[in-house]
Design an enzyme around this catalytic site. Structure first.
Site, PDB file in Angstrom:
ATOM      1  CE  LYS A  28      42.681  41.701  52.968  1.00 24.57           C
ATOM      2  NZ  LYS A  28      41.272  41.558  52.508  1.00 24.57           N
ATOM      3  N   GLY A 101      34.918  42.084  54.410  1.00 25.26           N
ATOM      4  CA  GLY A 101      33.893  41.481  53.568  1.00 25.26           C
ATOM      5  C   GLY A 101      34.163  40.002  53.350  1.00 25.26           C
ATOM      6  NE  ARG A 129      32.640  45.693  51.114  1.00 26.44           N
ATOM      7  CZ  ARG A 129      33.751  44.968  51.086  1.00 26.44           C
ATOM      8  NH1 ARG A 129      34.554  44.949  52.151  1.00 26.44           N
ATOM      9  NH2 ARG A 129      34.074  44.269  50.019  1.00 26.44           N
ATOM     10  CG  ASP A 327      41.427  43.245  46.518  1.00 23.48           C
ATOM     11  OD1 ASP A 327      40.285  43.746  46.419  1.00 23.48           O
ATOM     12  OD2 ASP A 327      41.643  42.152  47.068  1.00 23.48           O
ATOM     13  CE  LYS A 354      36.150  44.409  45.359  1.00 19.87           C
ATOM     14  NZ  LYS A 354      35.941  43.004  45.669  1.00 19.87           N
ATOM     15  NE  ARG A 358      39.428  49.322  47.802  1.00 14.95           N
ATOM     16  CZ  ARG A 358      39.818  48.097  48.130  1.00 14.95           C
ATOM     17  NH1 ARG A 358      39.931  47.164  47.211  1.00 14.95           N
ATOM     18  NH2 ARG A 358      40.130  47.811  49.381  1.00 14.95           N
TER      19      ARG A 358
HETATM   20  C1  S3P Z   1      38.466  38.133  48.164  1.00 11.63           C
HETATM   21  C2  S3P Z   1      37.747  38.394  47.025  1.00 11.63           C
HETATM   22  C3  S3P Z   1      37.613  39.743  46.443  1.00 11.63           C
HETATM   23  C4  S3P Z   1      38.635  40.732  47.011  1.00 11.63           C
HETATM   24  C5  S3P Z   1      38.784  40.590  48.498  1.00 11.63           C
HETATM   25  C6  S3P Z   1      39.216  39.188  48.868  1.00 11.63           C
HETATM   26  C7  S3P Z   1      38.509  36.755  48.672  1.00 11.63           C
HETATM   27  O1  S3P Z   1      36.311  40.213  46.731  1.00 11.63           O
HETATM   28  O2  S3P Z   1      38.272  42.052  46.686  1.00 11.63           O
HETATM   29  O3  S3P Z   1      39.761  41.505  48.981  1.00 11.63           O
HETATM   30  O4  S3P Z   1      39.375  36.444  49.517  1.00 11.63           O
HETATM   31  O5  S3P Z   1      37.696  35.932  48.210  1.00 11.63           O
HETATM   32  P1  S3P Z   1      35.070  39.837  45.769  1.00 11.63           P
HETATM   33  O6  S3P Z   1      34.958  38.384  45.767  1.00 11.63           O
HETATM   34  O7  S3P Z   1      33.863  40.486  46.366  1.00 11.63           O
HETATM   35  O8  S3P Z   1      35.424  40.427  44.439  1.00 11.63           O
END
Ligand code: S3P
Length: 448
Positions: A28, A101, A129, A327, A354, A358
């Site tokens: 992702k 996010g 968020r 995650d 998140k 969580r």
């Molecule tokens: C992600 C960073 C993480 C993760 C999210 C994907 C990314 O979030 O929890 O699912 O792709 O940069 P944070 O940077 O807020 O920790």
């Protein structure tokens, strides 16, 4: 898209051994970045293995709204005709990032140093968020943002007409914040410097380099110092997205708790900044082999073979490991429930912001399933039931959080009684084929 439809309850009943090959979807994080950097390159980027989950589809739609041409040419195969750094046009519509996010924060960064205005929103989860962690550093470039109280969406960002480069120490361990600042730095003249005290996932750094940006990373006493030279002409690339270790976690952990299981998950990213769950599972005594290690699309990749052993023990997960498995705590908590002894997770406060809180969501669900959990602002302890087994038999609220939904569906596979999640709809954000994939391995999942 933020219009989440009617809740889709799903029930997972105890099942026999899980066996077979689990071809989990593309990563992702890398999928979002491939679309965004493709849109900022000059020319045509080709992506294979793209995650076609709702989060990434929302980012694709956003890139179209900013002027890129984004087309699907086959399953997981996409092309992006980019507009170049500084070439974004002003979107005519509100940008709806749905549940993501990563999508909203990275896109805010990417547009914040262009003289355009965009309004962002998302679903009920994303609208709760915090966005200040991104708009604070973007203000240093000269961008301005107006949102709801507490820096919540919907929010309008007015990009800087004359951006200045920034020197920023990231105050929370967040790859999203780091990446937003780097993407904003692309269209600022001179050098933007980002310092992170704790290393977080480094896909942005790797991919920016692949697209031709001048970016250096130095390990210094104050942390990882990332220096980006602004206003490069990014070159279009062919990006092969590896499979997502965060999605692989579900079939892997299911095989660890369902007796007799043996599952192969091919082609999973083994990026060390994403590896914490697997390090922890090995410490718990899991039988996981990493076969055929290789490099694909600038990322280390391996085939993971996992076998049930039944002899897992609780462990202490140190706080410094949190960014590399942020995650994965929900599914780790499920494995911990089946292990012998307590699993203590420290340094996990970021879990509270998140897709859901969580820590609270897992504690409530595990307790409803007969597992003892204690938690504080920054810790969670799961008292493993070991040979006693996990009762299950509850309906669990997922709070629009895909990973909470998948974690409890895995718990139901190995519990003494079926577990229902109140809404499996959010699973489509990151792992749209979770249901058929797990059923193909032998899981008993039913709508309702
Ligand atoms: C992600 C960073 C993480 C993760 C999210 C994907 C990314 O979030 O929890 O699912 O792709 O940069 P944070 O940077 O807020 O920790």
């Amino acid at each position: 898209m933020s219009g989440h439809g009617a809740a889709q309850p799903m029930t997972s009943a105890p099942c026999g051994a899980l066996t077979g090959v689990a071809e989990v979807p593309g990563d992702k994080s890398i999928s979002h970045r491939a679309l965004i950097l493709g849109a900022l390159a000059v020319g045509r980027t080709q992506v294979t293995g793209l995650l076609e989950g709702q989060d990434v589809l929302d980012t694709a739609a956003a890139m179209r709204a900013f002027g890129a041409t984004v087309d699907r040419t086959g399953p997981g195969a996409w092309t992006v005709q980019g507009v170049g750094v500084g070439g974004f046009r002003e979107p005519e519509q509100v940008i709806d990032c749905g549940n993501s996010g990563t999508g909203v924060r990275l896109i805010m960064g990417a547009m914040a140093t262009s003289p355009i205005t965009a309004t962002f929103t998302g679903d009920a989860s994303l609208r709760k968020r915090p966005m200040g962690r991104v708009t604070d550093p973007l203000a240093l470039f000269g961008a301005r943002a107006w949102g709801r109280a507490g820096g919540r969406l919907p929010m309008t960002v007015v990009g800087a007409a004359d951006p200045v480069p920034v020197h920023y120490v990231v105050p929370v361990p967040s790859a999203q914040v780091k990446s937003a600042v780097l993407l904003a730095g692309l269209n600022a003249p001179g050098q933007t410097v980002v310092i992170e005290r704790e290393a977080t996932r480094d896909h942005s750094e790797r991919m920016l380099r692949c697209f031709g940006a001048a970016l250096t990373v130095e390990d210094a006493p104050e942390g990882r110092v990332i220096t980006l030279t602004g206003q490069p002409e990014l070159q279009p690339q062919t990006v092969a997205v590896p499979r997502d270790p965060s999605s692989a976690a579900f079939p892997v952990c299911a095989a660890l708790v369902v007796p007799g299981s043996e599952v192969l998950v091919p082609g999973v990213s083994r990026n060390p900044t994403r590896d914490g769950l697997y390090v922890t599972l090995l410490e718990m005594g899991a039988d996981i082999a990493f076969e055929n290690p290789r490099e694909e699309g600038g990322e280390p990749v391996a085939d993971m073979r996992v076998r049930f052993t039944g002899a897992l023990k609780g462990v202490e997960v140190p706080p410094e490991r949190a960014p590399s498995m942020i995650d994965e705590y929900p599914i780790l908590s499920v494995v911990a429930a089946f292990a012998e002894g307590a699993t203590v997770m420290r340094g996990v406060r970021e879990l509270r912001v998140k897709e859901s809180d969580r820590i609270a969501a897992m504690a409530d669900g595990l307790r409803a399933c007969g597992v003892t959990v204690e938690y504080g602002p920054d810790t969670m302890v799961v008292r493993g039931r070991g040979a006693q087994g996990v009762p299950g038999g509850a309906t669990v609220a997922v709070h629009l959080d895909h990973r909470i939904a998948m974690s409890f569906l895995v718990l139901g596979m190995a519990a003494q009684a079926a577990v229902t999640v109140d809404d499996a709809g959010p699973v489509a954000t990151s792992f749209p084929v979770f249901g058929p994939l797990m059923t193909g391995l032998g899981a008993d999942l039913r709508a309702g």
